[in-house]
Write an enzyme that holds these catalytic residues in place. Structure first.
Site, PDB file in Angstrom:
ATOM      1  N   TRP A 148       0.836  -1.218   0.000  1.00 42.13           N
ATOM      2  CA  TRP A 148       0.000   0.000   0.000  1.00 42.13           C
ATOM      3  C   TRP A 148       0.862   1.256   0.000  1.00 42.13           C
ATOM      4  CZ3 TRP A 148      -4.405  -1.753  -1.337  1.00 42.13           C
ATOM      5  CH2 TRP A 148      -4.884  -2.944  -0.795  1.00 42.13           C
ATOM      6  N   GLU A 170      -2.705   6.434   7.256  1.00 43.39           N
ATOM      7  CA  GLU A 170      -2.153   7.342   8.270  1.00 43.39           C
ATOM      8  C   GLU A 170      -2.841   7.146   9.605  1.00 43.39           C
ATOM      9  OE1 GLU A 170       0.233   9.619   7.906  1.00 43.39           O
ATOM     10  OE2 GLU A 170       0.601   9.318   5.782  1.00 43.39           O
TER      11      GLU A 170
HETATM   12  C1  FAD Z   1      -4.425   4.368  -0.860  1.00 42.95           C
HETATM   13  C2  FAD Z   1      -3.524   4.008   0.264  1.00 42.95           C
HETATM   14  C3  FAD Z   1      -2.241   4.540   0.327  1.00 42.95           C
HETATM   15  C4  FAD Z   1      -1.378   4.184   1.360  1.00 42.95           C
HETATM   16  N1  FAD Z   1      -0.097   4.691   1.366  1.00 42.95           N
HETATM   17  C5  FAD Z   1       0.796   4.237   2.299  1.00 42.95           C
HETATM   18  C6  FAD Z   1       2.165   4.639   2.246  1.00 42.95           C
HETATM   19  O1  FAD Z   1       2.550   5.446   1.394  1.00 42.95           O
HETATM   20  N2  FAD Z   1       3.036   4.118   3.131  1.00 42.95           N
HETATM   21  C7  FAD Z   1       2.636   3.223   4.094  1.00 42.95           C
HETATM   22  O2  FAD Z   1       3.476   2.782   4.863  1.00 42.95           O
HETATM   23  N3  FAD Z   1       1.339   2.836   4.173  1.00 42.95           N
HETATM   24  C8  FAD Z   1       0.410   3.305   3.299  1.00 42.95           C
HETATM   25  N4  FAD Z   1      -0.910   2.901   3.356  1.00 42.95           N
HETATM   26  C9  FAD Z   1      -1.287   1.893   4.352  1.00 42.95           C
HETATM   27  C10 FAD Z   1      -2.142   2.426   5.482  1.00 42.95           C
HETATM   28  O3  FAD Z   1      -1.412   3.249   6.335  1.00 42.95           O
HETATM   29  C11 FAD Z   1      -2.756   1.214   6.189  1.00 42.95           C
HETATM   30  O4  FAD Z   1      -3.725   0.694   5.310  1.00 42.95           O
HETATM   31  C12 FAD Z   1      -3.379   1.571   7.522  1.00 42.95           C
HETATM   32  O5  FAD Z   1      -2.397   1.836   8.477  1.00 42.95           O
HETATM   33  C13 FAD Z   1      -4.286   0.462   8.048  1.00 42.95           C
HETATM   34  O6  FAD Z   1      -3.645  -0.763   8.005  1.00 42.95           O
HETATM   35  P1  FAD Z   1      -4.362  -2.030   7.346  1.00 42.95           P
HETATM   36  O7  FAD Z   1      -4.864  -1.650   6.027  1.00 42.95           O
HETATM   37  O8  FAD Z   1      -3.427  -3.154   7.436  1.00 42.95           O
HETATM   38  O9  FAD Z   1      -5.609  -2.288   8.257  1.00 42.95           O
HETATM   39  P2  FAD Z   1      -5.672  -3.122   9.622  1.00 42.95           P
HETATM   40  O10 FAD Z   1      -4.614  -2.660  10.553  1.00 42.95           O
HETATM   41  O11 FAD Z   1      -5.707  -4.568   9.279  1.00 42.95           O
HETATM   42  O12 FAD Z   1      -7.067  -2.677  10.182  1.00 42.95           O
HETATM   43  C14 FAD Z   1      -8.311  -3.276   9.752  1.00 42.95           C
HETATM   44  C15 FAD Z   1      -9.424  -2.782  10.654  1.00 42.95           C
HETATM   45  O13 FAD Z   1      -9.167  -3.149  11.993  1.00 42.95           O
HETATM   46  C16 FAD Z   1      -9.191  -2.037  12.861  1.00 42.95           C
HETATM   47  N5  FAD Z   1      -8.210  -2.213  13.925  1.00 42.95           N
HETATM   48  C17 FAD Z   1      -6.891  -2.512  13.802  1.00 42.95           C
HETATM   49  N6  FAD Z   1      -6.311  -2.575  15.014  1.00 42.95           N
HETATM   50  C18 FAD Z   1      -7.260  -2.300  15.923  1.00 42.95           C
HETATM   51  C19 FAD Z   1      -7.292  -2.207  17.355  1.00 42.95           C
HETATM   52  N7  FAD Z   1      -6.181  -2.364  18.078  1.00 42.95           N
HETATM   53  N8  FAD Z   1      -8.448  -1.928  17.955  1.00 42.95           N
HETATM   54  C20 FAD Z   1      -9.558  -1.725  17.224  1.00 42.95           C
HETATM   55  N9  FAD Z   1      -9.619  -1.783  15.870  1.00 42.95           N
HETATM   56  C21 FAD Z   1      -8.477  -2.069  15.236  1.00 42.95           C
HETATM   57  C22 FAD Z   1      -8.862  -0.865  11.982  1.00 42.95           C
HETATM   58  O14 FAD Z   1      -9.364   0.354  12.511  1.00 42.95           O
HETATM   59  C23 FAD Z   1      -9.549  -1.270  10.681  1.00 42.95           C
HETATM   60  O15 FAD Z   1     -10.900  -0.910  10.754  1.00 42.95           O
HETATM   61  C24 FAD Z   1      -1.815   3.294   2.365  1.00 42.95           C
HETATM   62  C25 FAD Z   1      -3.124   2.796   2.327  1.00 42.95           C
HETATM   63  C26 FAD Z   1      -3.975   3.158   1.289  1.00 42.95           C
HETATM   64  C27 FAD Z   1      -5.360   2.604   1.274  1.00 42.95           C
END
Ligand code: FAD
Lengths: 252, 389
Positions: free
Chosen positions: B165, B366
């Site tokens: 991502w 973020e």
């Molecule tokens: C278009 C796009 C661009 C991006 N660009 C970058 C980038 O340039 N660099 C980079 O490093 N990352 C990037 N990201 C990644 C982004 O930061 C992550 O998607 C984000 O941190 C969430 O992680 P995840 O998708 O793994 O979701 P998860 O961590 O798997 O979360 C899934 C769900 O679970 C919930 N959840 C997770 N943990 C908990 C908890 N402890 N308690 C309660 N609820 C929880 C979350 O709120 C969410 O609803 C990008 C993402 C997108 C979509």
């Protein structure tokens, strides 16, 4: 060659103008102000002439309210070297008095070329630049769409827009030129330009004495336009449209 | 200038002359260079690369950093840039956030003098592009669990793992990559073309389509000794980058919301149903007033956040509150606008659908909406509900 660009601060082209309670002036509430677009074209050309080495200094001169410093800073961010603001002390100043105070300030600045927009887009009087030239006894060329270069001792070869064609004129300095669309494409001020502009000199002073030759009596919005009428949609509307044009309006 | 933003509380009066000049300049550029074509870029799924250089010329990249070709302006200026860019499109703002807050900022803050000299001027000019690799396929909200490693060798490092991502990934000339080392998590600069480093774009996105999102793969990728950001000492440095970017997002979201509100207001005044403009119905007015109220609150929240940052008093939980509130607010505005526009709202002739789709990413990246809630929750209760104790 020293250039002075005269800039006016005007309401944005998209601003909705309302008369203030006095019925004579514009209510500034909620109105954004900008550099009058033709003045901005003149400024851009002046800055380009400086960048090309033709001009040595570009000064901007404004007769306007104390907060017109924002527009002058913008002009310096775009590339003007310094600015003079004649702080307006009246709610109305007619074109003759405007030209008089600008001419007085220009006498002190002693430019080779004075650049103005061909009109300011608020009052649309389109007379100030010509009156400045007359007061200073400078050569004058209006509706300039191009500057071809400098010839001989400080004479500018300029292209003017005239009905259906263009003419080239040799204008000896000192002169007043007015900018028409096409002369230059204004640039966006860069952040570095904005930072540099903070350190450029901006002098504020009172305008010279000058009497209005005319007075502003009232400022009125135009009467609202009558609502349009929808006669139908697509092909189904055509018979009614033809009927109205023929029978009601008599234009067919 | 053709665009005036809604400003019900005269927030403009709280801005300095410089701030207004920057805002207006960026606004003019967005109006001329982003607004006309961005729907096409979104549809085609491309980032308009020529904009990077133009943004660089204007000084929009790393605008609040000092020296090395950066403009060195205040934090509110950076916020206003994000706001104006995101009025155009969240993808374009994302590009600018990543370049400025996630790439230039860590090089500036944690890099060596050589790294700064080499990269910052090009990144500021938009002639080089950067990306930030923290998230992994299996570690998103909990980046500390990452499995990407950088092991020291005689002459440098060898990196293994993958990042997912990653905004700007395939475009980037340099990637700021966070990896586990024997001394904990550190930042590295990985240059495009380094053997063992490959990138692939993520296909099938329906959000942030005018921005590139990629996967970075490190397969026995050998890096020189000086690839490490010497002053990065742990995950907290990566989180500092995110804080800077989130600050910009809190502002950017206002731009997206304003674009939607404008569209809703225009439609409400011009769409005639039952012989009246729909704006004459109470329920439509209710929606418009709610939107404008929320936008106004978000403006004041962002501005206060900016002044706190400028005076060095900002706490990261305050950024969390603003990111969370403002992005959710913008998403709600986009959805409400879509509703007010009726069927028209589902086409790309109008901006609300694109903003709505984009904001679904912005509310997740973020730090997700819920993660920011838990961060603020921990701050006020002193109890950690994140599960990372
Ligand atoms: C278009 C796009 C661009 C991006 N660009 C970058 C980038 O340039 N660099 C980079 O490093 N990352 C990037 N990201 C990644 C982004 O930061 C992550 O998607 C984000 O941190 C969430 O992680 P995840 O998708 O793994 O979701 P998860 O961590 O798997 O979360 C899934 C769900 O679970 C919930 N959840 C997770 N943990 C908990 C908890 N402890 N308690 C309660 N609820 C929880 C979350 O709120 C969410 O609803 C990008 C993402 C997108 C979509």
């Amino acid at each position: 060659m020293k250039i002075v660009v005269c800039l006016k601060r005007v309401p944005d082209t998209t601003a909705k103008i309302k008369p203030a309670a006095d019925g004579r002036t514009v209510d500034p509430q909620g109105v954004e102000f900008i550099i009058s677009p033709y003045d901005e074209i003149a400024l851009e050309k002046a800055v380009q002439l400086k960048e090309a080495g033709t001009a040595t200094q570009v000064t901007v001169l404004c007769l306007g309210p104390a907060n017109a410093t924002k527009e002058l800073r913008k002009a310096m961010a775009i590339g003007a070297d310094d600015a003079v603001l004649l702080t307006e002390d009246r709610d109305f100043r007619d074109p003759a008095a405007t030209a008089e105070v600008l001419a007085a300030a220009l006498t002190e600045l002693a430019p080779d070329v004075v650049f103005c927009g061909w009109k300011a887009i608020d009052n649309d009087s389109a007379t100030v630049a010509g009156m400045i030239a007359a007061r200073l006894d400078f050569a004058y060329a209006s509706f300039v769409v191009g500057i071809e270069g400098v010839e001989g001792q400080n004479a500018l070869r300029v292209r003017r827009e005239v009905e259906g064609t263009e003419e080239q004129v040799l204008v000896p300095a000192p002169c007043v030129l007015t900018a028409q669309r096409g002369l230059a494409e204004p640039r966006f001020a860069s952040l570095k330009g904005i930072m540099k502009a903070k350190r450029k000199p901006l002098e504020t002073k009172a305008p010279a004495d000058a009497e209005n030759a005319s007075d502003l009596v009232a400022l009125q919005p135009p009467p609202p336009r009558a609502a349009g009428r929808i006669l139908g949609e697509g092909a189904a509307g055509v018979p009614e449209l033809v009927r109205v044009l023929r029978d009601d309006l008599g234009v067919l | 200038m053709a665009y005036e933003s809604p400003d019900f509380y005269g927030v403009d009066e709280l801005l300095t002359e410089d701030e207004l000049l920057v805002r207006d300049s960026v606004r003019g550029w967005v109006e001329e260079r982003i607004v006309p074509d961005v729907a096409e870029h979104f549809k085609a799924g491309v980032f308009p690369l020529e904009l990077a250089r133009e943004a660089g010329e204007l000084g929009l990249l790393g605008a609040s950093l000092e020296g090395y070709g950066c403009a060195g302006m205040g934090d509110v200026v950076y916020g206003l840039i994000c706001q104006e860019l995101e009025r155009g499109d969240s993808g374009i703002r994302s590009f600018c956030s990543v370049q400025g807050s996630l790439v230039m900022y860590p090089i500036h803050a944690f890099g060596s003098e050589e790294q700064k000299q080499k990269w910052l001027p090009q990144l500021a000019a938009g002639t080089a592009i950067g990306c930030f690799g923290l998230t992994e396929p299996d570690f998103g909200s909990d980046p500390g669990g990452m499995i990407t490693t950088a092991k020291p060798t005689d002459d440098g490092w060898v990196m293994n793992g993958a990042k997912m991502w990653i905004t700007n990934g395939t475009l980037a000339d340099v990637a700021v990559v966070w990896a586990k080392t024997p001394d904990g998590i550190r930042g590295f600069l990985v240059e495009k073309g380094t053997p063992g480093y490959t990138t692939n774009d993520i296909d099938g996105k329906w959000s942030l389509r005018a921005s590139v999102t990629s996967e970075l793969v490190f397969d026995d990728c050998h890096l020189p000794k000086d690839a490490i950001l010497p002053k990065s000492v742990g995950l907290k440095n990566a989180l500092m980058c995110l804080n800077s970017a989130r600050f910009g997002i809190a502002w950017g979201a206002i731009g997206a919301a304003q674009a939607c509100y404008d569209e809703a207001l225009t439609h409400a005044k011009t769409r005639i149903i039952y012989g009246k403009p729909i704006g004459r119905f109470q329920m439509i007015q209710h929606k418009l007033v709610e939107m404008l109220t929320e936008i106004t609150k978000a403006q004041l929240l962002a501005l206060r956040l900016g002044r706190l940052k400028e005076s060095g008093k900002l706490h990261h939980t305050q950024v969390s509150m603003a990111k969370r509130n403002n992005v959710a607010m913008a998403l709600e505005c986009a959805r409400t606008t879509r509703d007010i526009l009726g069927a028209s709202g589902i086409t790309d002739e109008y901006v609300c659908g694109r903003h709505m789709a984009n904001l679904e990413s912005v509310i997740t990246y973020e730090g997700t909406h819920d993660i920011h809630m838990l961060i603020v929750g921990m701050e006020i209760t002193g109890l950690n509900a994140l599960g990372n104790e």
